[in-house]
Every structure is written in C-alpha cells, then in structure tokens.
Design an enzyme around this catalytic site. Structure first.
Site, PDB file in Angstrom:
ATOM      1  N   ASP A   1      -6.342  -6.536   4.353  1.00  0.00           N
ATOM      2  CA  ASP A   1      -5.782  -5.187   4.339  1.00  0.00           C
ATOM      3  C   ASP A   1      -5.909  -4.542   5.712  1.00  0.00           C
ATOM      4  OD1 ASP A   1      -4.982  -2.612   3.675  1.00  0.00           O
ATOM      5  OD2 ASP A   1      -6.743  -2.169   2.441  1.00  0.00           O
ATOM      6  N   GLY A   2      -4.743  -4.241   6.291  1.00  0.00           N
ATOM      7  CA  GLY A   2      -4.717  -3.507   7.548  1.00  0.00           C
ATOM      8  C   GLY A   2      -3.977  -4.239   8.650  1.00  0.00           C
TER       9      GLY A   2
ATOM     10  N   MET B   1     -12.130   3.901  -1.093  1.00  0.00           N
ATOM     11  CA  MET B   1     -12.824   4.164   0.177  1.00  0.00           C
ATOM     12  C   MET B   1     -13.578   5.476  -0.009  1.00  0.00           C
ATOM     13  SD  MET B   1      -9.752   2.986   2.679  1.00  0.00           S
ATOM     14  CE  MET B   1      -8.558   3.173   1.377  1.00  0.00           C
TER      15      MET B   1
ATOM     16  N   MET C   1      -9.165   7.823  -0.629  1.00  0.00           N
ATOM     17  CA  MET C   1     -10.052   8.191   0.496  1.00  0.00           C
ATOM     18  C   MET C   1     -10.694   9.541   0.237  1.00  0.00           C
ATOM     19  SD  MET C   1      -7.616   7.246   3.670  1.00  0.00           S
ATOM     20  CE  MET C   1      -6.761   5.675   3.767  1.00  0.00           C
TER      21      MET C   1
ATOM     22  N   GLY D   1      -1.061   1.978   9.364  1.00  0.00           N
ATOM     23  CA  GLY D   1      -0.377   1.826  10.647  1.00  0.00           C
ATOM     24  C   GLY D   1      -1.255   1.447  11.826  1.00  0.00           C
TER      25      GLY D   1
ATOM     26  N   SER E   1       0.850  -1.205   0.000  1.00  0.00           N
ATOM     27  CA  SER E   1       0.000   0.000   0.000  1.00  0.00           C
ATOM     28  C   SER E   1       0.877   1.244   0.000  1.00  0.00           C
ATOM     29  CB  SER E   1      -0.905   0.012   1.234  1.00  0.00           C
ATOM     30  OG  SER E   1      -1.425   1.310   1.393  1.00  0.00           O
TER      31      SER E   1
ATOM     32  N   GLY F   1       1.262  -2.025   4.107  1.00  0.00           N
ATOM     33  CA  GLY F   1       1.755  -0.664   3.938  1.00  0.00           C
ATOM     34  C   GLY F   1       2.992  -0.451   4.779  1.00  0.00           C
TER      35      GLY F   1
ATOM     36  N   ASP G   1      -4.754   3.364  -2.171  1.00  0.00           N
ATOM     37  CA  ASP G   1      -5.862   3.686  -1.269  1.00  0.00           C
ATOM     38  C   ASP G   1      -6.418   5.069  -1.556  1.00  0.00           C
ATOM     39  OD1 ASP G   1      -6.048   1.413   0.562  1.00  0.00           O
ATOM     40  OD2 ASP G   1      -4.014   1.950   1.160  1.00  0.00           O
TER      41      ASP G   1
ATOM     42  N   HIS H   1      -1.009  -1.503  -4.207  1.00  0.00           N
ATOM     43  CA  HIS H   1      -2.307  -1.189  -3.609  1.00  0.00           C
ATOM     44  C   HIS H   1      -2.431   0.326  -3.443  1.00  0.00           C
ATOM     45  CE1 HIS H   1      -5.857  -2.273  -1.162  1.00  0.00           C
ATOM     46  NE2 HIS H   1      -5.502  -1.296  -0.355  1.00  0.00           N
TER      47      HIS H   1
ATOM     48  N   MET I   1     -11.367  -6.228   5.230  1.00  0.00           N
ATOM     49  CA  MET I   1     -10.612  -5.210   5.969  1.00  0.00           C
ATOM     50  C   MET I   1     -10.301  -5.761   7.355  1.00  0.00           C
ATOM     51  SD  MET I   1     -10.006  -2.633   4.073  1.00  0.00           S
ATOM     52  CE  MET I   1      -9.183  -1.693   5.374  1.00  0.00           C
TER      53      MET I   1
ATOM     54  N   HIS J   1      -8.151   0.605  -4.260  1.00  0.00           N
ATOM     55  CA  HIS J   1      -9.109   0.394  -3.173  1.00  0.00           C
ATOM     56  C   HIS J   1      -9.860   1.708  -2.946  1.00  0.00           C
ATOM     57  CE1 HIS J   1      -9.517  -0.460   1.469  1.00  0.00           C
ATOM     58  NE2 HIS J   1     -10.685  -0.459   0.848  1.00  0.00           N
TER      59      HIS J   1
HETATM   60  C1  DX5 Z   1      -6.467   1.530   5.399  1.00  0.00           C
HETATM   61  C2  DX5 Z   1      -5.950   1.178   4.027  1.00  0.00           C
HETATM   62  C3  DX5 Z   1      -4.806   0.246   4.051  1.00  0.00           C
HETATM   63  C4  DX5 Z   1      -3.579   0.743   4.744  1.00  0.00           C
HETATM   64  C5  DX5 Z   1      -2.757  -0.429   5.189  1.00  0.00           C
HETATM   65  O1  DX5 Z   1      -7.588   2.303   5.252  1.00  0.00           O
HETATM   66  O2  DX5 Z   1      -6.963   0.590   3.249  1.00  0.00           O
HETATM   67  O3  DX5 Z   1      -4.498  -0.208   2.736  1.00  0.00           O
HETATM   68  O4  DX5 Z   1      -2.806   1.578   3.919  1.00  0.00           O
HETATM   69  O5  DX5 Z   1      -1.683   0.034   5.918  1.00  0.00           O
HETATM   70  P1  DX5 Z   1      -0.952  -0.857   7.007  1.00  0.00           P
HETATM   71  O6  DX5 Z   1      -0.416  -2.048   6.308  1.00  0.00           O
HETATM   72  O7  DX5 Z   1       0.119   0.060   7.511  1.00  0.00           O
HETATM   73  O8  DX5 Z   1      -1.966  -1.196   8.065  1.00  0.00           O
HETATM   74 ZN    ZN Z   2      -6.426  -0.439   1.338  1.00  0.00          ZN
END
Ligand code: DX5
Ligand code: ZN
Length: 218
Positions: free
Chosen positions: A176-177, A69, A38, A146, A9, A198, A36, A34, A138, A67
C-alpha cells in the site's frame, strides 16, 4: 486469470460521487475496496469513519478492506464490523497488546491483517504471523495518498514472503502506497498478492481505463 487481488483505495476517489465510483469498480469485477481510516493522531491527517463506511456498504458487494490508521484500534473493532468491514487491518505500531486486538477482530468473525510502517522490521510480527490472514507492508509512510513508493520496502516484501513460506503458512501480502503500472510487477515478483492502488485507479476519474491498464499487465 491472475490470482492477484486489486484493492482500490477510495481515499483517491471523488467523494462527491463515491457510490457511483464503487459501482464502476464492481462492473470492472474488482474484488476488494480499500478503506483508509485516519485519526489525526496515529497519522497526521483525518479521513472518515464508521458513518461513511455504513453509507457506502449498500453501493457494492466487494470485500471492504478497512485499513485502520488509528491509535488503539481495539476501541472500535465492533463499530467497524457493524459499519460493514469484512477485513480489518491494524498497525503493529498502534496496538499496545497486538495479540489481543487480533483476537478481537477474529471474534467478530472478520478477516484480520496487521500493518507495518516502512521503518518497522518484519521481525516485529514474527510471533503473530500464524494468527493473521494478511500482512500489510506499507510502501509509503501512512497518512496521505499520492506519495512516492519507498524502494527499500521491496526487500521487506521478499523477507516477509520467505518467513511465511518457511513457516508453511497461507498469509496474504498486501502492499500500500505509491503503487502504479510502473512498479506493480516489481512488488508482485517480490511476493505481494493484494495490491492497494489509490491514485493509479482513480486518476482523472478514468476508473475503467485505469483498472483495465492495471489488469492487463498483472
Ligand atoms: C496511505 C494510505 C493508502 C493510500 C494509497 O496512508 O494507506 O492506502 O490511499 O494511495 P496511493 O495509491 O495514491 O499511494
Ligand atoms: Zn491504506
């Protein structure tokens, strides 16, 4: 060679060196990236959108795993395709007419995924499972990188895997996460085969070392 797909990510990357960091991932033969997106409405934070994706498209041939969101992603499917998406994942909680949105992604010739927040039951995607290429479980509440892995999500992966197998479908399971070298094998054993990471990939800018550490244990 493991058939697990790593999807780093870029939310955790150094944005001032994004192109360079994507090149490093490509040298490490990482198949997916990946991305993200938002909107500050479906999730609390705002990340980046089409112009950034378009700009980095020329830095790598990796699969762009986008992804979304964002609320009502149906409004932007073509824009994300034009920006360079290969796979678009939409949230079940963000779509008023999920079947229609899934069809829209497929009509653009892209792969399609559907994502579920940690509190959303697997049951909610039962009737679209045969329409999608991937389901994203998720393992944190979306919105930030993080965060800590939510343990109750492991049984959701197991449940989804058994639903996919019982229907005889070929659907990827993405997680993811909060995934890192300490819990990655747990999610793989539960049934996940596309792993988003990520922080674990970009931590301290040691991308090569971090990817090698992950690849050596999966
Ligand atoms: C959260 C994202 C993830 C995030 C993952 O909303 O969808 O993709 O970047 O990050 P880590 O691996 O650091 O939890
Ligand atoms: Zn994501």
């Amino acid at each position: 060679m493991s058939d697990i797909i790593l999807s780093p990510s870029i939310l955790a990357s150094d944005f001032s060196k994004l192109g360079e960091q994507l090149k490093i991932l490509e040298q490490c033969n990482v198949p997916y990236v990946h991305i993200d997106v938002m909107d500050g409405s479906f999730v609390p934070s705002i990340s980046f959108g089409m112009p950034v994706i378009k700009a980095i498209r020329k830095s790598t041939k990796a699969v762009f795993d986008v992804h979304l969101m964002i609320d009502e992603p149906s409004r932007y499917i073509k824009d994300f395709k034009d920006a360079g998406a290969d796979l678009i994942t939409v949230h079940v909680e963000a779509c008023k007419h999920l079947n229609r949105t899934i069809e829209q992604v497929k009509e653009q010739g892209l792969k399609v995924g559907v994502a579920l927040n940690p509190a959303t039951p697997i049951e909610s995607i039962k009737h679209v499972l045969d329409m999608v290429d991937m389901v994203l479980i998720m393992t944190v509440n979306p919105g930030f990188g993080g965060q800590k892995y939510i343990e109750s999500c492991t049984e959701k992966i197991v449940e989804l895997k058994s639903m996919i197998d019982s229907k005889g479908l070929d659907v990827d399971i993405q997680v993811d996460g909060g995934i890192n070298i300490n819990n990655i094998n747990k999610v793989i054993d539960a049934g996940a085969n596309v792993i988003v990471a990520g922080t674990a990939v970009f931590d301290k800018g040691n991308i090569k070392e971090n990817v090698n550490d992950i690849m050596s244990i999966i």
